[in-house]
Design a protein around this motif. Structure first.
Motif, PDB file in Angstrom:
ATOM      1  N   LYS A 103       1.037  -1.267   0.045  1.00 28.83           N
ATOM      2  CA  LYS A 103       0.405   0.336   0.198  1.00 28.83           C
ATOM      3  C   LYS A 103       0.814   1.057  -0.460  1.00 28.83           C
ATOM      4  CE  LYS A 103      -0.935   0.155   5.035  1.00 28.83           C
ATOM      5  NZ  LYS A 103      -1.307   0.316   6.468  1.00 28.83           N
ATOM      6  N   ALA A 107       1.053   3.939  -3.033  1.00 29.20           N
ATOM      7  CA  ALA A 107       0.871   4.834  -2.504  1.00 29.20           C
ATOM      8  C   ALA A 107       1.677   6.391  -2.659  1.00 29.20           C
ATOM      9  CB  ALA A 107       0.473   5.172  -1.358  1.00 29.20           C
ATOM     10  N   GLU A 108       2.524   6.277  -2.821  1.00 29.79           N
ATOM     11  CA  GLU A 108       4.037   6.896  -3.006  1.00 29.79           C
ATOM     12  C   GLU A 108       4.110   6.399  -4.323  1.00 29.79           C
ATOM     13  OE1 GLU A 108       7.564   5.698  -1.194  1.00 29.79           O
ATOM     14  OE2 GLU A 108       7.232   6.159   0.796  1.00 29.79           O
ATOM     15  N   THR A 110       1.778   6.713  -7.250  1.00 29.51           N
ATOM     16  CA  THR A 110       0.309   7.098  -7.369  1.00 29.51           C
ATOM     17  C   THR A 110       1.063   9.000  -7.525  1.00 29.51           C
ATOM     18  OG1 THR A 110      -0.925   5.318  -6.676  1.00 29.51           O
ATOM     19  CG2 THR A 110      -1.837   7.933  -6.939  1.00 29.51           C
ATOM     20  N   MET A 111       1.149   9.503  -6.082  1.00 34.25           N
ATOM     21  CA  MET A 111       1.494  10.502  -6.009  1.00 34.25           C
ATOM     22  C   MET A 111       2.713  11.060  -6.726  1.00 34.25           C
ATOM     23  SD  MET A 111      -0.739  11.364  -3.663  1.00 34.25           S
ATOM     24  CE  MET A 111      -0.081  12.722  -3.193  1.00 34.25           C
ATOM     25  N   ILE A 148     -10.512   9.820  -5.555  1.00 31.89           N
ATOM     26  CA  ILE A 148      -9.971   8.431  -5.493  1.00 31.89           C
ATOM     27  C   ILE A 148     -11.100   7.643  -5.731  1.00 31.89           C
ATOM     28  CG2 ILE A 148      -8.848   6.548  -3.437  1.00 31.89           C
ATOM     29  CD1 ILE A 148      -7.583   9.194  -2.034  1.00 31.89           C
ATOM     30  N   SER A 154      -4.197   0.171  -0.426  1.00 35.07           N
ATOM     31  CA  SER A 154      -3.612   1.728  -1.090  1.00 35.07           C
ATOM     32  C   SER A 154      -4.520   2.733  -1.455  1.00 35.07           C
ATOM     33  CB  SER A 154      -3.431   1.287  -2.718  1.00 35.07           C
ATOM     34  OG  SER A 154      -4.883   0.837  -3.381  1.00 35.07           O
ATOM     35  N   VAL A 158      -3.226   6.962   0.161  1.00 37.00           N
ATOM     36  CA  VAL A 158      -3.543   8.071  -0.939  1.00 37.00           C
ATOM     37  C   VAL A 158      -4.009   8.953  -0.844  1.00 37.00           C
ATOM     38  CG1 VAL A 158      -4.227   8.988  -3.119  1.00 37.00           C
ATOM     39  CG2 VAL A 158      -3.053   6.302  -3.326  1.00 37.00           C
ATOM     40  N   GLY A 162      -2.247  13.009   0.131  1.00 39.24           N
ATOM     41  CA  GLY A 162      -3.097  13.628  -0.817  1.00 39.24           C
ATOM     42  C   GLY A 162      -3.314  14.773   0.659  1.00 39.24           C
ATOM     43  N   THR A 198      -7.406   8.673  -9.084  1.00 42.22           N
ATOM     44  CA  THR A 198      -7.172   7.721  -9.260  1.00 42.22           C
ATOM     45  C   THR A 198      -7.709   6.591  -9.057  1.00 42.22           C
ATOM     46  OG1 THR A 198      -4.742   7.471  -8.382  1.00 42.22           O
ATOM     47  CG2 THR A 198      -6.513   8.789  -6.925  1.00 42.22           C
ATOM     48  N   HIS A 200      -7.884   2.641  -7.602  1.00 39.24           N
ATOM     49  CA  HIS A 200      -7.780   1.901  -6.785  1.00 39.24           C
ATOM     50  C   HIS A 200      -8.668   0.770  -6.479  1.00 39.24           C
ATOM     51  CE1 HIS A 200      -3.828   4.123  -6.167  1.00 39.24           C
ATOM     52  NE2 HIS A 200      -5.148   4.766  -6.470  1.00 39.24           N
ATOM     53  N   THR A 228      -2.616   3.220 -10.919  1.00 46.41           N
ATOM     54  CA  THR A 228      -1.306   1.967 -10.984  1.00 46.41           C
ATOM     55  C   THR A 228      -2.452   0.763  -9.945  1.00 46.41           C
ATOM     56  OG1 THR A 228      -1.640   3.265  -8.530  1.00 46.41           O
ATOM     57  CG2 THR A 228      -0.253   3.672 -10.440  1.00 46.41           C
TER      58      THR A 228
END
Length: 314
Positions: A103, A107-108, A110-111, A148, A154, A158, A162, A198, A200, A228
């Motif tokens: 996760k 998340a990293e 995605t950012m 999201i 995950s 995120v 965010g 995004t 997930h 992602t």
């Protein structure tokens, strides 16, 4: 003692997973999945296995027909849509995954994709390398709205990142979580209001996309799409059309409908699209956690115990 087939390409003899399985009295057979296998090879490998620790390669009903000794299939990751779970269940084979293990990695990444889109990093790098010294208008994440779709481990990670960037967070999910500090809205509302969308969510059972032509038409022309999760969640032809028509601003894609992605896929040559190679969950830390969890579930099943990550109930 059982025979454990290991196809995850970053696992190898003598590593932590191998030692764990051998310490439990099992024999390991490594056959890394590095691309499409010759027809029949995976079935041959499964035929002599009691357990299998696999990456994302397909395991079909036909392969399972001859896997008489197989009792457990464990994915070294979250997604398990490559495994015919119904066929496995019918044959008494436990299928496991490792939810939450990657996760933070996802998340990293995605950012990272959000930032690359917002700052137009891909276009700028290309221009600098060509000697043009671009000076693009870019935007900040602070004050923007992050949408999201899907709110598992995950997606929740995120949302936290965010919020840390000062974004307003909207979530569309069938499983709201109380106290998460986000606004739950329906998908159409999310698409219409978000500056960044995004994904997930899990793959749809029928393989259909959740981001198709109408969904893309509902987004702001200034919005970006980031995926992602699963390539099947996005209608790539509709996305290409929307990007060419300027109906959305751009996209950040770590996954594709077919992988490895074809070199002539138009998404690879678009200046407003950032493309990666299904890397989001592939940090050292996530790999180690997921692989050890998968190996422990295999041991549990073969010893008659209860695995933590079972997704079916044979």
């Amino acid at each position: 003692m059982g025979t454990i087939l290991i196809t995850t390409d970053y696992l190898e003899p003598g590593d932590q997973v191998d030692d764990l399985l051998r310490a439990a009295g099992h024999r390991t057979v490594h056959s890394p999945a590095t691309g499409r296998r010759p027809e029949g090879e995976m079935a041959d490998l499964l035929r002599s296995a009691d357990g299998a620790l696999i990456a994302g390669e397909p395991v079909t009903a036909q392969m399972l027909d001859t896997a008489r000794a197989l009792r457990v299939i464990a994915r070294s990751g979250v997604g398990y849509d490559s495994v015919d779970v119904d066929a496995a269940t019918a044959r008494g084979i436990v299928v496991c995954n490792t939810p939450g293990a990657n996760k933070n990695a996802v998340a990293e990444m995605t950012m990272t994709l959000l930032l690359m889109c917002a700052k137009r990093i891909g276009e700028t790098l290309d221009g600098v390398r060509k000697g043009t010294w671009p000076r693009h208008d870019t935007r900040e994440l602070r004050g923007a709205t992050l949408g999201i779709i899907g709110f598992g481990a995950s997606g929740q990670a995120v949302a936290q990142l965010g919020a840390a960037f000062g974004m307003s967070v909207l979530v569309s999910t069938g499983h709201p979580t109380s106290g998460s500090g986000v606004d739950y809205v329906d998908r159409n509302d999310l698409l219409a209001r978000s500056d960044f969308v995004t994904l997930h969510a899990r793959a749809q059972s029928d393989g259909s996309p959740i981001i198709d032509g109408p969904a893309l038409a509902a987004m702001k022309s200034s919005a970006y799409l980031v995926n992602t999760a699963r390539g099947s969640l996005v209608d790539e032809l509709a996305l290409i059309d929307a990007l060419r028509g300027g109906r959305i601003a751009g996209a950040g894609l770590d996954v594709f409908a077919r992988e490895p992605v074809a070199v002539d896929n138009p998404l690879l040559s678009m200046s407003n699209v950032v493309t990666l190679s299904h890397l989001a969950g592939q940090t050292r830390e996530a790999r180690a956690e997921a692989s050890v969890a998968a190996a422990r579930d295999i041991v549990a099943v073969l010893e008659g115990g209860q695995p933590l990550g079972a997704v079916n109930a044979p």
